[in-house]
Design an enzyme around this catalytic site. Structure first.
Site, mmCIF file in Angstrom:
data_model
loop_
_atom_site.group_PDB
_atom_site.id
_atom_site.type_symbol
_atom_site.label_atom_id
_atom_site.label_comp_id
_atom_site.label_asym_id
_atom_site.label_seq_id
_atom_site.Cartn_x
_atom_site.Cartn_y
_atom_site.Cartn_z
ATOM 1 N N CYS A 220 41.399 47.145 38.227
ATOM 2 C CA CYS A 220 41.803 46.104 39.176
ATOM 3 C C CYS A 220 42.753 46.607 40.260
ATOM 4 O O CYS A 220 43.159 45.832 41.124
ATOM 5 C CB CYS A 220 42.443 44.938 38.416
ATOM 6 S SG CYS A 220 41.341 44.212 37.177
ATOM 7 N N HIS A 300 52.507 55.448 37.274
ATOM 8 C CA HIS A 300 51.687 55.559 36.073
ATOM 9 C C HIS A 300 52.600 55.539 34.855
ATOM 10 O O HIS A 300 53.704 56.105 34.883
ATOM 11 C CB HIS A 300 50.872 56.856 36.072
ATOM 12 C CG HIS A 300 49.849 56.921 37.148
ATOM 13 N ND1 HIS A 300 48.503 56.758 36.911
ATOM 14 C CD2 HIS A 300 49.964 57.119 38.483
ATOM 15 C CE1 HIS A 300 47.841 56.852 38.048
ATOM 16 N NE2 HIS A 300 48.702 57.075 39.018
ATOM 17 N N HIS A 384 56.008 35.722 50.363
ATOM 18 C CA HIS A 384 54.805 35.393 49.599
ATOM 19 C C HIS A 384 54.557 36.471 48.551
ATOM 20 O O HIS A 384 54.886 37.642 48.756
ATOM 21 C CB HIS A 384 53.586 35.275 50.522
ATOM 22 C CG HIS A 384 53.790 34.354 51.685
ATOM 23 N ND1 HIS A 384 53.846 32.987 51.560
ATOM 24 C CD2 HIS A 384 53.964 34.617 53.012
ATOM 25 C CE1 HIS A 384 54.031 32.444 52.738
ATOM 26 N NE2 HIS A 384 54.112 33.409 53.638
ATOM 27 N N HIS A 388 48.013 40.130 40.940
ATOM 28 C CA HIS A 388 46.626 40.239 40.484
ATOM 29 C C HIS A 388 46.289 39.111 39.510
ATOM 30 O O HIS A 388 46.964 38.924 38.494
ATOM 31 C CB HIS A 388 46.400 41.587 39.809
ATOM 32 C CG HIS A 388 45.132 41.649 39.016
ATOM 33 N ND1 HIS A 388 43.903 41.377 39.585
ATOM 34 C CD2 HIS A 388 44.898 41.923 37.714
ATOM 35 C CE1 HIS A 388 42.964 41.492 38.655
ATOM 36 N NE2 HIS A 388 43.533 41.818 37.513
ATOM 37 N N HIS A 417 41.861 30.178 39.035
ATOM 38 C CA HIS A 417 41.164 28.951 38.650
ATOM 39 C C HIS A 417 39.866 28.787 39.426
ATOM 40 O O HIS A 417 38.836 28.395 38.861
ATOM 41 C CB HIS A 417 42.074 27.740 38.892
ATOM 42 C CG HIS A 417 41.458 26.433 38.506
ATOM 43 N ND1 HIS A 417 40.750 25.651 39.398
ATOM 44 C CD2 HIS A 417 41.440 25.763 37.324
ATOM 45 C CE1 HIS A 417 40.325 24.568 38.787
ATOM 46 N NE2 HIS A 417 40.732 24.599 37.532
ATOM 47 N N ASN A 421 38.807 36.209 37.513
ATOM 48 C CA ASN A 421 39.314 37.565 37.727
ATOM 49 C C ASN A 421 38.252 38.357 38.480
ATOM 50 O O ASN A 421 37.274 38.828 37.895
ATOM 51 C CB ASN A 421 39.629 38.215 36.377
ATOM 52 C CG ASN A 421 40.230 39.603 36.531
ATOM 53 O OD1 ASN A 421 40.235 40.179 37.623
ATOM 54 N ND2 ASN A 421 40.729 40.160 35.453
#
Length: 492
Positions: A220, A300, A384, A388, A417, A421
């Site tokens: 993602c 990482h 804002h 994810h 919603h 995803n």
């Protein structure tokens, strides 16, 4: 009863501290300038002329001083990295006939599970608690009964998602496909030959000299990884135009087996995609470009089995491919987020927050005081937040870590919603949501946070270069008035 007077006093005390520390330079210089100005005003014209005549200027000194100033300014402009502008972006919107409601999902899994009532009950409980709406979409191959994911169906889905997003981008920005110098296409999982980038180049008849990249397996965070690659390329070639395409293709990763740990992604992931147009050309500055990239940080986690194997594709005992999510996923994601915010904080936080964090760190490490670690207030740096939309657990975890309000998490929850995803493209559905609400004002800063397999965390900071008008088209055009909506913890 709570002491409201003390809470109000503490609030204004904190505001006063922030005002004092964040503007200390102005608070120091303004009194000095006022004093100097009051002294100069008292001088008579003769005294001013006398001071001016006392200054002797050598033409040689003036010439070399000007040359030095020009040389330093030129050197600074050359060494300064080019500004990256996000001129425009577009998100894919699936047709209504591809909507995949919870009822449709349960019917498909009932057919696949057969007599396995335990697997079916498990999927039903997950679907009830996940919080997806009834208008998320799946590709045509998954709508078949039974689903028939073939390579041909995968390429048809890729063409549907990618070409639709790029057509919208070309229409909105006026970009000609032959003016694209760099093309980066990323997808979580897509075993396709020719590559997705080659498919795009062939479709739009792009130049043969185009630099194309096909990024797979990054999870993602693929969109921000692609932007990081484009940033490095644009710094080396400032005159280039770049397009990034992020897609989530569900045809091959929809799991049709019975392993519980591999059934959960079926309830989370949905098809989606986005196309972005980036450039460093000054012609886009404050004229057409919507956003400017300020910072991009990647971190990482420790290179161990726990973090490395928390998300990956594997085969079940029957040889069926699917995405496997570890039970340690949230703990690993929290550690990755902590490392990323530690690196991002010094770049974006105001002086007042950095000072408090330093005091807290010294008190705990040097003086061994049992204070809680101070969590900086990132709300002071950003207007804002686009987190994810990986699922309720991810959204809730980031909200608690950053102490964000429900309004600040509205874009993430609404995107999950409505669209589910959609992997790396979910960030752009959230940005599109903010624009559709008419909330993106010139000067606003946006924080994007994405997670990826491996395990890694990316954050990007964008600044709005011009007030964005409410778009006349886009993925939210027919449903924006329905959001924000009440999304209960358990939906039966």
């Amino acid at each position: 009863m709570p002491d409201f007077l003390s809470s109000v006093m503490l609030k204004y005390l904190k505001l006063g501290y922030q005002l004092l520390v964040n503007h200390y330079v102005a608070l120091v210089l303004v009194p000095i300038l006022v004093i100097l100005f009051s002294k100069v005003v008292k001088f008579s014209p003769r005294e001013i002329v006398a001071i001016w005549n006392s200054l002797r200027f050598d033409l040689v000194q003036i010439y070399w001083s000007l040359c030095l100033v020009i040389f330093i300014s030129t050197l600074y402009n050359i060494s300064k990295p080019q500004k990256i502008y996000l001129v425009d972006f577009a998100c894919y919107k699936a047709p209504a006939e591809l909507c995949f409601s919870i009822r449709t999902y349960v019917e498909r899994m009932k057919f696949l599970s057969g007599s396995e009532n335990q697997s079916l009950d498990f999927q039903l409980r997950i679907s009830e608690r996940i919080g997806l709406g009834e208008r998320t979409c799946m590709p045509p191959a998954i709508h078949l009964n039974p689903p028939n994911p073939t390579m041909k169906a995968l390429r048809e889905e890729a063409e549907m998602v990618i070409f639709s997003a790029m057509d919208s981008l070309f229409q909105n920005s006026g970009l000609n496909p032959r003016d694209i110098d760099v093309l980066v296409v990323n997808c979580s999982i897509c075993f396709s030959t020719p590559s997705l980038s080659a498919m795009v180049i062939n479709k739009y008849k792009m130049n043969a000299s185009i630099k194309s990249f096909n990024i797979l397996g990054m999870g993602c965070s693929g969109s921000l990884i692609s932007i990081d690659l484009v940033r490095q390329l644009l710094h080396a070639h400032p005159s280039y135009n770049a397009v990034v395409v992020s897609a989530e293709l569900m045809t091959t990763i929809f799991y049709r087996g019975k392993e519980r740990s591999m059934l959960v992604p079926n309830s989370l992931f949905r098809m989606g995609g986005a196309a972005l147009f980036l450039s460093t050309k000054n012609s886009f500055r404050n004229i057409r470009a919507k956003y400017r990239l300020l910072h991009l940080v990647r971190t990482h986690t420790a290179d161990d089995d726990k973090s490395y194997n928390c998300v990956y594709v594997k085969e079940d005992p029957e040889g069926i491919l699917g995405i496997w999510l570890s039970k340690d996923l949230m703990a690993v994601a929290g550690e990755a987020l902590k490392l990323n915010l530690t690196a991002l904080g010094p770049l974006v936080l105001p002086v007042s927050e950095r000072f408090l964090y330093l005091l807290n760190f010294i008190a705990r490490r040097k003086f061994s005081l049992r204070w809680k670690p101070y969590i900086p207030d990132f709300k002071q740096a950003f207007k804002h937040f686009c987190i994810h939309a990986g699922g309720p657990a991810v959204i809730d975890g980031v909200q608690d870590s950053l102490q964000l309000s429900m309004e600040q998490m509205e874009a993430s929850r609404s995107a999950f919603h409505r669209f589910g995803n959609t992997s790396s493209s979910s960030l752009w559905y959230e940005m599109s949501y903010i624009e559709a609400k008419g909330r993106m004002i010139k000067g606003d800063r946006v924080l994007q946070i994405a997670f990826g397999s491996g395990y890694k965390c990316f954050s990007a900071v964008w600044e709005c270069t011009e007030t964005v008008r409410i778009p006349a088209s886009g993925p939210w055009i027919d449903c924006i008035d329905n959001y924000p909506t009440c999304i209960p913890r358990v939906v039966k």
